[in-house]
Design an enzyme around this catalytic site. Sequence first.
Site, mmCIF file in Angstrom:
data_model
loop_
_atom_site.group_PDB
_atom_site.id
_atom_site.type_symbol
_atom_site.label_atom_id
_atom_site.label_comp_id
_atom_site.label_asym_id
_atom_site.label_seq_id
_atom_site.Cartn_x
_atom_site.Cartn_y
_atom_site.Cartn_z
ATOM 1 N N LYS A 140 -29.071 18.179 -36.833
ATOM 2 C CA LYS A 140 -29.536 17.318 -36.473
ATOM 3 C C LYS A 140 -30.654 16.757 -37.494
ATOM 4 O O LYS A 140 -31.843 17.481 -37.561
ATOM 5 C CB LYS A 140 -30.460 18.288 -35.361
ATOM 6 C CG LYS A 140 -29.239 17.678 -33.775
ATOM 7 C CD LYS A 140 -30.010 17.701 -32.613
ATOM 8 C CE LYS A 140 -29.473 18.049 -32.255
ATOM 9 N NZ LYS A 140 -29.736 17.821 -29.882
ATOM 10 N N GLU A 182 -39.652 28.684 -29.787
ATOM 11 C CA GLU A 182 -38.219 28.438 -30.147
ATOM 12 C C GLU A 182 -37.841 30.180 -29.816
ATOM 13 O O GLU A 182 -36.757 29.733 -29.529
ATOM 14 C CB GLU A 182 -37.994 27.889 -31.273
ATOM 15 C CG GLU A 182 -38.765 26.148 -31.461
ATOM 16 C CD GLU A 182 -38.106 24.896 -30.808
ATOM 17 O OE1 GLU A 182 -36.896 25.656 -29.406
ATOM 18 O OE2 GLU A 182 -38.604 23.316 -30.686
ATOM 19 N N LYS A 224 -28.315 30.629 -32.964
ATOM 20 C CA LYS A 224 -27.887 29.790 -32.779
ATOM 21 C C LYS A 224 -26.911 28.953 -34.001
ATOM 22 O O LYS A 224 -26.480 27.604 -33.276
ATOM 23 C CB LYS A 224 -28.819 28.161 -33.755
ATOM 24 C CG LYS A 224 -29.200 26.799 -34.514
ATOM 25 C CD LYS A 224 -30.023 25.888 -33.845
ATOM 26 C CE LYS A 224 -29.335 24.638 -33.620
ATOM 27 N NZ LYS A 224 -31.148 23.486 -34.095
ATOM 28 N N ASN A 242 -31.567 22.280 -25.548
ATOM 29 C CA ASN A 242 -33.085 21.297 -25.538
ATOM 30 C C ASN A 242 -33.241 21.892 -24.416
ATOM 31 O O ASN A 242 -34.316 21.275 -23.585
ATOM 32 C CB ASN A 242 -32.044 19.883 -24.735
ATOM 33 C CG ASN A 242 -31.383 19.412 -25.881
ATOM 34 O OD1 ASN A 242 -32.412 19.313 -27.046
ATOM 35 N ND2 ASN A 242 -30.533 18.674 -25.497
ATOM 36 N N HIS A 245 -36.993 20.444 -23.407
ATOM 37 C CA HIS A 245 -38.209 19.308 -24.325
ATOM 38 C C HIS A 245 -37.661 18.341 -24.180
ATOM 39 O O HIS A 245 -38.255 17.330 -24.579
ATOM 40 C CB HIS A 245 -36.318 20.052 -25.378
ATOM 41 C CG HIS A 245 -36.803 20.496 -26.470
ATOM 42 N ND1 HIS A 245 -36.506 22.474 -26.529
ATOM 43 C CD2 HIS A 245 -36.633 20.400 -27.690
ATOM 44 C CE1 HIS A 245 -36.487 22.724 -27.495
ATOM 45 N NE2 HIS A 245 -36.853 21.863 -28.961
ATOM 46 N N HIS A 262 -44.509 20.623 -30.899
ATOM 47 C CA HIS A 262 -43.687 20.637 -30.734
ATOM 48 C C HIS A 262 -43.781 21.949 -29.903
ATOM 49 O O HIS A 262 -43.444 21.627 -28.804
ATOM 50 C CB HIS A 262 -41.855 20.225 -31.593
ATOM 51 C CG HIS A 262 -41.063 20.332 -31.271
ATOM 52 N ND1 HIS A 262 -40.925 19.389 -30.234
ATOM 53 C CD2 HIS A 262 -40.350 21.341 -31.510
ATOM 54 C CE1 HIS A 262 -39.595 20.024 -30.293
ATOM 55 N NE2 HIS A 262 -38.833 20.814 -30.660
HETATM 56 N N1 LIG Z 1 -33.709 19.492 -35.583
HETATM 57 C C1 LIG Z 1 -34.008 20.113 -35.200
HETATM 58 O O1 LIG Z 1 -32.585 20.636 -34.590
HETATM 59 C C2 LIG Z 1 -35.341 20.308 -34.495
HETATM 60 C C3 LIG Z 1 -35.248 21.657 -34.050
HETATM 61 C C4 LIG Z 1 -36.125 21.296 -33.588
HETATM 62 C C5 LIG Z 1 -37.710 20.926 -34.230
HETATM 63 N N2 LIG Z 1 -37.314 19.410 -34.767
HETATM 64 C C6 LIG Z 1 -38.327 18.800 -34.876
HETATM 65 O O2 LIG Z 1 -39.289 19.725 -36.172
HETATM 66 C C7 LIG Z 1 -39.984 19.241 -35.884
HETATM 67 C C8 LIG Z 1 -41.476 20.445 -36.282
HETATM 68 O O3 LIG Z 1 -41.714 20.849 -36.414
HETATM 69 P P1 LIG Z 1 -42.523 22.028 -37.529
HETATM 70 O O4 LIG Z 1 -43.126 22.626 -36.397
HETATM 71 O O5 LIG Z 1 -42.227 22.811 -38.352
HETATM 72 O O6 LIG Z 1 -43.956 20.875 -37.842
HETATM 73 P P2 LIG Z 1 -44.489 20.352 -39.305
HETATM 74 O O7 LIG Z 1 -42.856 20.465 -40.201
HETATM 75 O O8 LIG Z 1 -45.249 19.168 -38.684
HETATM 76 O O9 LIG Z 1 -44.800 21.890 -39.823
HETATM 77 C C9 LIG Z 1 -46.305 22.249 -39.518
HETATM 78 C C10 LIG Z 1 -47.762 22.520 -40.179
HETATM 79 O O10 LIG Z 1 -47.206 23.545 -40.931
HETATM 80 C C11 LIG Z 1 -47.475 22.821 -42.389
HETATM 81 N N3 LIG Z 1 -46.646 23.616 -43.372
HETATM 82 C C12 LIG Z 1 -45.773 24.327 -43.171
HETATM 83 N N4 LIG Z 1 -44.603 25.186 -43.966
HETATM 84 C C13 LIG Z 1 -46.413 25.656 -44.291
HETATM 85 C C14 LIG Z 1 -46.512 26.850 -44.880
HETATM 86 N N5 LIG Z 1 -45.040 27.659 -45.182
HETATM 87 N N6 LIG Z 1 -47.876 27.730 -45.262
HETATM 88 C C15 LIG Z 1 -48.680 26.399 -44.266
HETATM 89 N N7 LIG Z 1 -48.129 25.301 -43.959
HETATM 90 C C16 LIG Z 1 -47.286 24.944 -43.716
HETATM 91 C C17 LIG Z 1 -47.489 21.779 -42.258
HETATM 92 O O11 LIG Z 1 -47.854 20.798 -43.705
HETATM 93 C C18 LIG Z 1 -47.724 21.157 -40.963
HETATM 94 O O12 LIG Z 1 -48.934 20.469 -41.399
HETATM 95 C C19 LIG Z 1 -40.946 18.201 -34.790
HETATM 96 O O13 LIG Z 1 -40.394 16.759 -35.921
HETATM 97 C C20 LIG Z 1 -39.304 18.262 -34.045
HETATM 98 O O14 LIG Z 1 -39.387 17.219 -33.286
HETATM 99 C C21 LIG Z 1 -36.397 19.406 -35.137
HETATM 100 ZN ZN LIG Z 2 -37.334 22.492 -30.434
#
Ligand SMILES: NC(=O)c1ccc[n+]([C@@H]2O[C@H](COP(=O)([O-])OP(=O)(O)OC[C@H]3O[C@@H](n4cnc5c(N)ncnc54)[C@H](O)[C@@H]3O)[C@@H](O)[C@H]2O)c1
Ligand SMILES: [Zn+2]
Length: 365
Positions: A140, A182, A224, A242, A245, A262
């Site tokens: 996705k 998650e 998953k 979801n 969600h 999220h």
């Molecule tokens: N495609 C899918 O199936 C799916 C599933 C769940 C969530 N999502 C999406 O994922 C997003 C959320 O992802 P997230 O929680 O990873 O957020 P994010 O990508 O914003 O990362 C969170 C923060 O951590 C920082 N960061 C990342 N890796 C790091 C590391 N190793 N060390 C220090 N800092 C680090 C990032 O720069 C950011 O500031 C949302 O947009 C959500 O909609 C998509």
């Molecule tokens: Zn999610």
Amino acid sequence: MKTLNVELGERSYPIHIGRELLGRKDLIAEAISGTQVMIVSNETIAPLYLEKARAAFSDYECESVILPDGEQYKNLQTLEMIFEALLKHRFDRHCTLVALGGGVVGDITGFAAASYQRGVNFIQIPTTLLAQVDSSVGGKTGVNHALGKNMIGAFHQPQAVIIDTDTLDTLDDRQLSAGLAEVIKYGLIQKDDFTSWLEQQMDKLLARDPDYIAEAIEVSCQCKADVVAADEKESGIRALLNLGHTFGHAIETGMGYGNWLHGEAVAVGMLMAADLSMREGWLNVAEVKRVEDLIDRANLPTRAPASMHYARFLELMAVDKKVRAGKINLVLYRAWADAFVSAEFDPANLEQTIEAHRANDSEQD
Ligand SMILES: NC(=O)c1ccc[n+]([C@@H]2O[C@H](COP(=O)([O-])OP(=O)(O)OC[C@H]3O[C@@H](n4cnc5c(N)ncnc54)[C@H](O)[C@@H]3O)[C@@H](O)[C@H]2O)c1
Ligand SMILES: [Zn+2]
């Protein structure tokens, strides 16, 4: 290192999980067919891991593009930065994009790969727990619109997912907890044994014990991968992922992207789903308490912001992708560890659930 497989016929791909995987040439070789590689990362992650990751691609023409950091940049303008870099360097349709970062970088890079020259290869190198257990697997991809979360996107599977658990060392505690939301989700949907394990091992996970973190990632990725293999385009069972969600996206959009994480929003959403299921007579009080306690122990919120009244939720939930023929479809619990999708619930119960799980008006959002 452990390798799982997402079984999708000719689009099958491996998920490698382990330590010190960044920079390993053998893992990327089979995932790349052309000669050009564009690493997409952001301004926080690049200084930490770009050079290390780049070592794996030294045999290719490797460029990188660094995006601004934050959910508020998961939009079409930022996507344009990737297209511009690809075109400027004359990347052809045999190129490979590499997403080095959390779910935001992964989703946006995946969508760039889905649409650049009608589709090119890409590799996911997730660096947050959330991305490692969820967003990097399953194909996705997409970006947000000001009027709705993840509203513009495509299904596009990566060629490989490389999870280097060492990258979690630099992740802050709040982001770690958001990822645990998650992880908890997989147990609540259908794995009672995994939920019990999480209840017992939460302290070890919060303390980042590498063995326990690796175990949580493996179980989550296997869940998953199984669900995606059974229902890639979400016509059935994949919808269960979801859980929480539809509530969660309403909070994320309602509070402005980036203010609530999220995973935090999903955590409250999973509790709301449990509470509504109890009001419908499918769960008992003790089971709802179990959900609440587990979320609380993972240092995740159990209350939605005070400003998110029922009417606001409804308005935002109506734009969610889970609305069909004017009815809101929610993932609820038919019984403990038995999630299902239903539009058959009493709206009065939904209102009570939302109002009961909203912070007091005196509390700040
Ligand atoms: N495609 C899918 O199936 C799916 C599933 C769940 C969530 N999502 C999406 O994922 C997003 C959320 O992802 P997230 O929680 O990873 O957020 P994010 O990508 O914003 O990362 C969170 C923060 O951590 C920082 N960061 C990342 N890796 C790091 C590391 N190793 N060390 C220090 N800092 C680090 C990032 O720069 C950011 O500031 C949302 O947009 C959500 O909609 C998509
Ligand atoms: Zn999610």
